[in-house]
Motif scaffolding. Sequence first.
Motif, mmCIF file in Angstrom:
data_model
loop_
_atom_site.group_PDB
_atom_site.id
_atom_site.type_symbol
_atom_site.label_atom_id
_atom_site.label_comp_id
_atom_site.label_asym_id
_atom_site.label_seq_id
_atom_site.Cartn_x
_atom_site.Cartn_y
_atom_site.Cartn_z
ATOM 1 N N THR A 144 -0.859 4.102 -9.980
ATOM 2 C CA THR A 144 -0.859 2.951 -9.082
ATOM 3 C C THR A 144 -2.118 2.885 -8.217
ATOM 4 O OG1 THR A 144 0.343 4.159 -7.354
ATOM 5 C CG2 THR A 144 1.655 2.957 -8.969
ATOM 6 N N GLY A 145 -2.811 4.030 -8.064
ATOM 7 C CA GLY A 145 -4.055 4.017 -7.303
ATOM 8 C C GLY A 145 -5.118 3.140 -7.937
ATOM 9 N N ALA A 146 -4.976 2.862 -9.232
ATOM 10 C CA ALA A 146 -5.935 2.006 -9.941
ATOM 11 C C ALA A 146 -5.446 0.565 -10.054
ATOM 12 C CB ALA A 146 -6.199 2.572 -11.335
ATOM 13 N N PHE A 147 -4.310 0.272 -9.446
ATOM 14 C CA PHE A 147 -3.750 -1.081 -9.537
ATOM 15 C C PHE A 147 -4.486 -2.043 -8.608
ATOM 16 C CE2 PHE A 147 0.903 -0.724 -11.176
ATOM 17 C CZ PHE A 147 0.434 -0.139 -12.348
ATOM 18 N N SER A 148 -4.595 -3.282 -9.052
ATOM 19 C CA SER A 148 -5.075 -4.349 -8.181
ATOM 20 C C SER A 148 -3.971 -4.699 -7.187
ATOM 21 C CB SER A 148 -5.427 -5.584 -9.003
ATOM 22 O OG SER A 148 -4.250 -6.135 -9.584
ATOM 23 N N THR A 149 -4.337 -5.484 -6.164
ATOM 24 C CA THR A 149 -3.327 -5.908 -5.192
ATOM 25 C C THR A 149 -2.221 -6.716 -5.852
ATOM 26 O OG1 THR A 149 -4.997 -5.967 -3.451
ATOM 27 C CG2 THR A 149 -2.946 -7.135 -3.021
ATOM 28 N N GLY A 150 -2.583 -7.569 -6.798
ATOM 29 C CA GLY A 150 -1.591 -8.370 -7.493
ATOM 30 C C GLY A 150 -0.623 -7.515 -8.297
ATOM 31 N N MET A 151 -1.132 -6.463 -8.955
ATOM 32 C CA MET A 151 -0.270 -5.568 -9.720
ATOM 33 C C MET A 151 0.654 -4.798 -8.786
ATOM 34 S SD MET A 151 -3.217 -4.249 -12.331
ATOM 35 C CE MET A 151 -2.250 -3.017 -13.199
ATOM 36 N N ARG A 152 0.155 -4.439 -7.611
ATOM 37 C CA ARG A 152 1.001 -3.758 -6.634
ATOM 38 C C ARG A 152 2.111 -4.681 -6.145
ATOM 39 N NH1 ARG A 152 -1.535 0.604 -3.415
ATOM 40 N NH2 ARG A 152 -3.292 1.419 -4.605
ATOM 41 N N ALA A 156 0.818 -1.214 0.000
ATOM 42 C CA ALA A 156 0.000 0.000 0.000
ATOM 43 C C ALA A 156 0.852 1.265 0.000
ATOM 44 C CB ALA A 156 -0.927 0.007 1.215
ATOM 45 N N SER A 157 2.181 1.134 -0.099
ATOM 46 C CA SER A 157 3.068 2.283 0.074
ATOM 47 C C SER A 157 3.388 2.996 -1.229
ATOM 48 C CB SER A 157 4.371 1.833 0.743
ATOM 49 O OG SER A 157 5.022 0.866 -0.066
ATOM 50 N N PHE A 158 2.458 3.030 -2.168
ATOM 51 C CA PHE A 158 2.652 3.734 -3.428
ATOM 52 C C PHE A 158 1.844 5.021 -3.430
ATOM 53 C CE2 PHE A 158 2.822 -0.856 -4.612
ATOM 54 C CZ PHE A 158 4.191 -0.919 -4.851
ATOM 55 N N HIS A 159 2.403 6.076 -4.029
ATOM 56 C CA HIS A 159 1.635 7.308 -4.202
ATOM 57 C C HIS A 159 0.567 7.041 -5.253
ATOM 58 C CE1 HIS A 159 0.469 11.379 -5.053
ATOM 59 N NE2 HIS A 159 1.300 11.846 -4.115
ATOM 60 N N PRO A 160 -0.707 7.204 -4.923
ATOM 61 C CA PRO A 160 -1.774 6.789 -5.843
ATOM 62 C C PRO A 160 -1.796 7.547 -7.163
ATOM 63 C CG PRO A 160 -2.666 8.058 -4.000
ATOM 64 C CD PRO A 160 -1.230 7.756 -3.669
ATOM 65 N N ASP A 187 8.196 -10.022 2.063
ATOM 66 C CA ASP A 187 7.168 -10.267 3.065
ATOM 67 C C ASP A 187 5.827 -10.489 2.370
ATOM 68 O OD1 ASP A 187 6.067 -10.527 5.613
ATOM 69 O OD2 ASP A 187 5.653 -8.391 5.792
ATOM 70 N N GLU A 188 5.352 -11.727 2.360
ATOM 71 C CA GLU A 188 4.076 -12.109 1.752
ATOM 72 C C GLU A 188 3.959 -11.615 0.307
ATOM 73 O OE1 GLU A 188 2.023 -14.128 3.063
ATOM 74 O OE2 GLU A 188 2.475 -14.119 5.194
ATOM 75 N N PRO A 189 4.908 -11.962 -0.556
ATOM 76 C CA PRO A 189 4.865 -11.445 -1.931
ATOM 77 C C PRO A 189 3.724 -12.012 -2.775
ATOM 78 C CG PRO A 189 6.565 -13.114 -1.734
ATOM 79 C CD PRO A 189 6.052 -12.859 -0.342
ATOM 80 N N GLY A 190 3.092 -13.099 -2.315
ATOM 81 C CA GLY A 190 2.024 -13.710 -3.095
ATOM 82 C C GLY A 190 0.632 -13.194 -2.778
ATOM 83 N N ASN A 191 0.500 -12.343 -1.765
ATOM 84 C CA ASN A 191 -0.829 -11.840 -1.410
ATOM 85 C C ASN A 191 -1.461 -11.104 -2.588
ATOM 86 O OD1 ASN A 191 -0.735 -12.834 1.149
ATOM 87 N ND2 ASN A 191 -0.540 -10.864 2.188
ATOM 88 N N GLY A 192 -2.681 -11.494 -2.924
ATOM 89 C CA GLY A 192 -3.412 -10.806 -3.976
ATOM 90 C C GLY A 192 -3.150 -11.319 -5.370
ATOM 91 N N LEU A 193 -2.211 -12.249 -5.534
ATOM 92 C CA LEU A 193 -1.944 -12.790 -6.857
ATOM 93 C C LEU A 193 -2.950 -13.891 -7.194
ATOM 94 C CD1 LEU A 193 1.957 -13.118 -6.947
ATOM 95 C CD2 LEU A 193 0.554 -11.312 -7.933
ATOM 96 N N ASP A 194 -3.402 -13.905 -8.443
ATOM 97 C CA ASP A 194 -4.299 -14.966 -8.891
ATOM 98 C C ASP A 194 -3.460 -16.216 -9.182
ATOM 99 O OD1 ASP A 194 -3.019 -14.489 -11.312
ATOM 100 O OD2 ASP A 194 -4.704 -13.391 -12.177
ATOM 101 N N PRO A 195 -4.099 -17.359 -9.496
ATOM 102 C CA PRO A 195 -3.329 -18.584 -9.730
ATOM 103 C C PRO A 195 -2.243 -18.439 -10.784
ATOM 104 C CG PRO A 195 -5.637 -19.124 -9.442
ATOM 105 C CD PRO A 195 -5.556 -17.628 -9.467
ATOM 106 N N GLU A 196 -2.539 -17.708 -11.863
ATOM 107 C CA GLU A 196 -1.516 -17.494 -12.890
ATOM 108 C C GLU A 196 -0.356 -16.677 -12.328
ATOM 109 O OE1 GLU A 196 -0.997 -15.425 -17.313
ATOM 110 O OE2 GLU A 196 -2.969 -15.525 -16.348
#
Length: 296
Positions: free
Chosen positions: A127-135, A84-88, A154-163
Amino acid sequence: MTGVEVRDLTKTYGRVTAVDHLSFTVRPGAVTAFLGPNGAGKTTTVRMMIDHVAPTSGGVTIGGRRYRDLPRPTRVVGAAFDVASFHPRHTAWDHLRIYATMGGHPGGRVPELLDLVGLAGVAGRRTGAFSTGMRQRLNLATALLGDPQVLLLDEPGNGLDPEGMTWLRSFLRGLADEGRTVLVSSHALGEMQQIADDVVVIRQGRLLGAGPLRELSGPAPAVLVRTPDGAALSRILARQARVEADGAGELRVRGLEAAAIADLAATHGLRVHGLTSERPSLERLFLDLTGERTNA
């Protein structure tokens, strides 16, 4: 090659001990799964590795040096924490360009990394329009700006889809195969099972186990045998090995290699339709060490 040494690391907050005399090694050329229940002290430990949190006692060296003593730390260590540490209002390109400038890294790394993590097509999107996976992908790209030898994730897979998870597994495996030191804090045991070489497990800030997964998993991995002659083959194998029948036409054999099992079956004229070496179970190891009964 650059490894990480954690020695007697301790962090207290008043009367609360978040990390308690923790010692372990993260070796180059391996993916190390850093595991523990929620609140175990994983994130605090990783933040102490890069001086984001000051230890109460003990310390960490990276390639024999403390993080603060590295002349160009982001060229040695890349860390990824809060997605969440991106400037939107910044685009992905803007974000990486700013961090490249701050770290003294060449601007050419920006397009290279955007392509590497699969974000080249959305480089101009805010980046404010990015999904969690894109972030998560952008976070990983940021950690890699200095082409570091050590990755702390730290938890790099959170928000990623199976692909995305499939891509991440391959990506992390590739980094380790290049000789880099890769530490991944994660709750996704099934995913880590597929790529982890080494494991560090903590609970309440204390070390429960550390080392290669195969060594920590206890008995040698079993061989799964598919056979229509289960009863007869089981009697023969039981003379030399421990055999368990699972009721689905398979035997689980410990104490004999697959080739030896095949030879014994052939000698006695028994049919074998499949031989599979069973991987050590990371979930079972985690539950045995922590006593947890959750899906952590």
